[in-house]
Design an enzyme around this catalytic site. Structure first.
Site, PDB file in Angstrom:
ATOM      1  N   ASP A  83       0.819  -1.211   0.000  1.00 52.62           N
ATOM      2  CA  ASP A  83       0.000   0.000   0.000  1.00 52.62           C
ATOM      3  C   ASP A  83       0.855   1.265   0.000  1.00 52.62           C
ATOM      4  O   ASP A  83       0.501   2.265  -0.632  1.00 52.62           O
ATOM      5  CB  ASP A  83      -0.925   0.005   1.218  1.00 52.62           C
ATOM      6  CG  ASP A  83      -2.054  -1.010   1.087  1.00 52.62           C
ATOM      7  OD1 ASP A  83      -2.279  -1.506  -0.033  1.00 52.62           O
ATOM      8  OD2 ASP A  83      -2.707  -1.303   2.101  1.00 52.62           O
ATOM      9  N   ASN A 156      -5.630   8.347   0.637  1.00 51.71           N
ATOM     10  CA  ASN A 156      -6.094   7.685   1.857  1.00 51.71           C
ATOM     11  C   ASN A 156      -6.651   8.668   2.877  1.00 51.71           C
ATOM     12  O   ASN A 156      -7.820   8.614   3.227  1.00 51.71           O
ATOM     13  CB  ASN A 156      -4.960   6.883   2.500  1.00 51.71           C
ATOM     14  CG  ASN A 156      -5.022   5.411   2.161  1.00 51.71           C
ATOM     15  OD1 ASN A 156      -5.807   4.991   1.322  1.00 51.71           O
ATOM     16  ND2 ASN A 156      -4.176   4.622   2.806  1.00 51.71           N
ATOM     17  N   LYS A 167       2.091  17.329  23.504  1.00 50.62           N
ATOM     18  CA  LYS A 167       1.036  18.328  23.650  1.00 50.62           C
ATOM     19  C   LYS A 167      -0.194  17.929  22.840  1.00 50.62           C
ATOM     20  O   LYS A 167      -0.078  17.511  21.685  1.00 50.62           O
ATOM     21  CB  LYS A 167       1.524  19.700  23.166  1.00 50.62           C
ATOM     22  CG  LYS A 167       2.733  20.242  23.920  1.00 50.62           C
ATOM     23  CD  LYS A 167       2.376  20.614  25.350  1.00 50.62           C
ATOM     24  CE  LYS A 167       3.564  21.273  26.046  1.00 50.62           C
ATOM     25  NZ  LYS A 167       3.245  21.636  27.447  1.00 50.62           N
ATOM     26  N   TYR A 199      -5.408   3.831   8.364  1.00 50.82           N
ATOM     27  CA  TYR A 199      -5.206   4.480   9.662  1.00 50.82           C
ATOM     28  C   TYR A 199      -6.537   4.799  10.341  1.00 50.82           C
ATOM     29  O   TYR A 199      -6.708   4.630  11.552  1.00 50.82           O
ATOM     30  CB  TYR A 199      -4.378   5.752   9.451  1.00 50.82           C
ATOM     31  CG  TYR A 199      -3.789   6.374  10.699  1.00 50.82           C
ATOM     32  CD1 TYR A 199      -3.991   5.832  11.968  1.00 50.82           C
ATOM     33  CD2 TYR A 199      -3.011   7.528  10.599  1.00 50.82           C
ATOM     34  CE1 TYR A 199      -3.439   6.412  13.098  1.00 50.82           C
ATOM     35  CE2 TYR A 199      -2.453   8.120  11.727  1.00 50.82           C
ATOM     36  CZ  TYR A 199      -2.679   7.558  12.974  1.00 50.82           C
ATOM     37  OH  TYR A 199      -2.131   8.146  14.087  1.00 50.82           O
ATOM     38  N   LEU A 201      -9.353   3.265  10.245  1.00 56.73           N
ATOM     39  CA  LEU A 201      -9.940   2.071  10.857  1.00 56.73           C
ATOM     40  C   LEU A 201      -9.214   1.723  12.151  1.00 56.73           C
ATOM     41  O   LEU A 201      -9.842   1.398  13.166  1.00 56.73           O
ATOM     42  CB  LEU A 201      -9.870   0.902   9.878  1.00 56.73           C
ATOM     43  CG  LEU A 201     -10.528  -0.402  10.333  1.00 56.73           C
ATOM     44  CD1 LEU A 201     -12.029  -0.218  10.507  1.00 56.73           C
ATOM     45  CD2 LEU A 201     -10.243  -1.528   9.342  1.00 56.73           C
ATOM     46  N   SER A 202      -7.889   1.807  12.142  1.00 54.57           N
ATOM     47  CA  SER A 202      -7.107   1.524  13.349  1.00 54.57           C
ATOM     48  C   SER A 202      -7.434   2.504  14.471  1.00 54.57           C
ATOM     49  O   SER A 202      -7.334   2.164  15.654  1.00 54.57           O
ATOM     50  CB  SER A 202      -5.609   1.599  13.033  1.00 54.57           C
ATOM     51  OG  SER A 202      -5.243   0.642  12.063  1.00 54.57           O
ATOM     52  N   GLN A 258       3.058  10.669   3.175  1.00 54.34           N
ATOM     53  CA  GLN A 258       4.087  10.942   2.175  1.00 54.34           C
ATOM     54  C   GLN A 258       4.741  12.308   2.345  1.00 54.34           C
ATOM     55  O   GLN A 258       5.899  12.493   1.989  1.00 54.34           O
ATOM     56  CB  GLN A 258       3.478  10.862   0.767  1.00 54.34           C
ATOM     57  CG  GLN A 258       2.852   9.530   0.433  1.00 54.34           C
ATOM     58  CD  GLN A 258       3.852   8.404   0.415  1.00 54.34           C
ATOM     59  OE1 GLN A 258       4.903   8.490  -0.227  1.00 54.34           O
ATOM     60  NE2 GLN A 258       3.545   7.331   1.129  1.00 54.34           N
TER      61      GLN A 258
END
Length: 311
Positions: A83, A156, A167, A199, A201-202, A258
């Site tokens: 991915d 994504n 912080k 990310y 979903l996590s 990226q």
């Protein structure tokens, strides 16, 4: 038929566009797979072009920058990796008329990939593509502005975090110029339906059916002291405006992992759907392929999927 998945016909015999190849450079296995693909395509008298950064490994053939690859000069682009490789490629392709992408997975999750590095599977899949026996899945991208500065498109997600890991941010969110909420949190994810399997979903977001025209806002560890803030799905015509409200605490906006950009307090971060899309080669019609990938690569491991489910 799902409007995001369209069967296409093979091009005429006079089509002299190249099949492009890009891959990870840090993986000997990836280079070995590229050599296999090269031998396969040459045997079928296909024109080949390589992403410039790998062309030195295959001197005989034409090098081309990802930024210069379009549907007008490239039949399709083969991404060899996972991915992360697909995201890097999408990050660098032109916004207008980017080529179709066939992802070849090297063994990681590879949710965006459709084929596999196993030679038998890969050969079979390449045969299908060259015969035009495939469908096209369109994936929307997000346009992001920090003030008047336009950032690269996100396939994504757009991630907003504090520039100081210790912080927490205090953010305000507007949707179509209507105030939604303010919250202390570690960060925010604004995700496409493609990114909803990553990310987002996590972080507690939900999977979004690709037939839904929308994107998702997912908070990272929101504080209960500022109320309940759960993931929210908004229509794809909405514009989300986010501001960092804590004085002297800068943030970072990260596009698909990226590239990252600094953002100052009270500067608007505006996120909306872009007109530019990425198109993937798929071998199953409608959402069959999507839910198959969800089952195999997210919900379960491949070796416990019953064959009858896929038939």
């Amino acid at each position: 038929m799902d409007e995001n998945l369209l069967k296409i016909k093979p091009k005429s015999e006079g089509d002299n566009r190249a099949v492009a190849i890009a891959c990870r450079l840090d993986s000997p296995k990836a280079l070995k797979v590229v050599q296999f693909i090269t031998d396969y395509l040459l045997a079928r008298k296909e024109k080949i072009s390589y992403e410039t950064r790998i062309s030195s490994k295959f001197i005989r053939h034409f090098a081309k920058n990802l930024e210069d690859m379009t549907i007008h000069n490239t039949k399709f682009l083969i991404s060899v990796g996972g991915d992360g490789t697909v995201l890097r490629i999408a990050h660098n392709l032109p916004k207008v008329d980017p080529p179709l992408i066939l992802g070849v997975n090297l063994g990681s999750v590879g949710f965006l990939d459709e084929s596999d590095a196993d030679p038998k599977i890969l050969k079979k899949d390449l045969d299908k593509v060259l015969k035009g026996e495939f469908f096209i899945e369109t994936a929307s991208r997000l346009s992001t502005f920090i003030g008047k500065h336009k950032l690269p498109l996100a396939l994504n997600e757009v991630l907003i975090i504090s520039s100081k890991p210790s912080k927490v941010l205090y953010t305000s969110i507007e949707i179509d110029q209507s105030y939604f909420t303010s919250s202390y949190l570690d960060g925010l994810i604004v995700s496409t339906h493609t990114g909803s399997s990553a990310y987002a979903l996590s972080a507690g977001g939900c999977l979004m059916d690709p037939r839904l025209n929308g994107f998702e806002i997912v908070p990272l560890n929101p504080s209960a002291s500022t109320g309940v803030f759960r993931p929210l799905i908004v229509p794809d015509f909405a514009e989300v405006t986010i501001k960092l409200e804590r004085a002297r605490l800068n943030g970072l906006v990260i596009i698909d992992g990226q590239a990252e950009y600094k953002v100052s307090p009270q500067v608007s971060i505006k996120i909306s759907r872009s007109d530019s899309e990425i198109r993937f080669i798929r071998f199953k019609e409608n959402v069959l392929g999507y839910f198959k990938r969800v089952r195999e690569k997210i919900l379960f491991s491949r070796n416990i999927i019953e064959n009858s489910i896929d038939n």
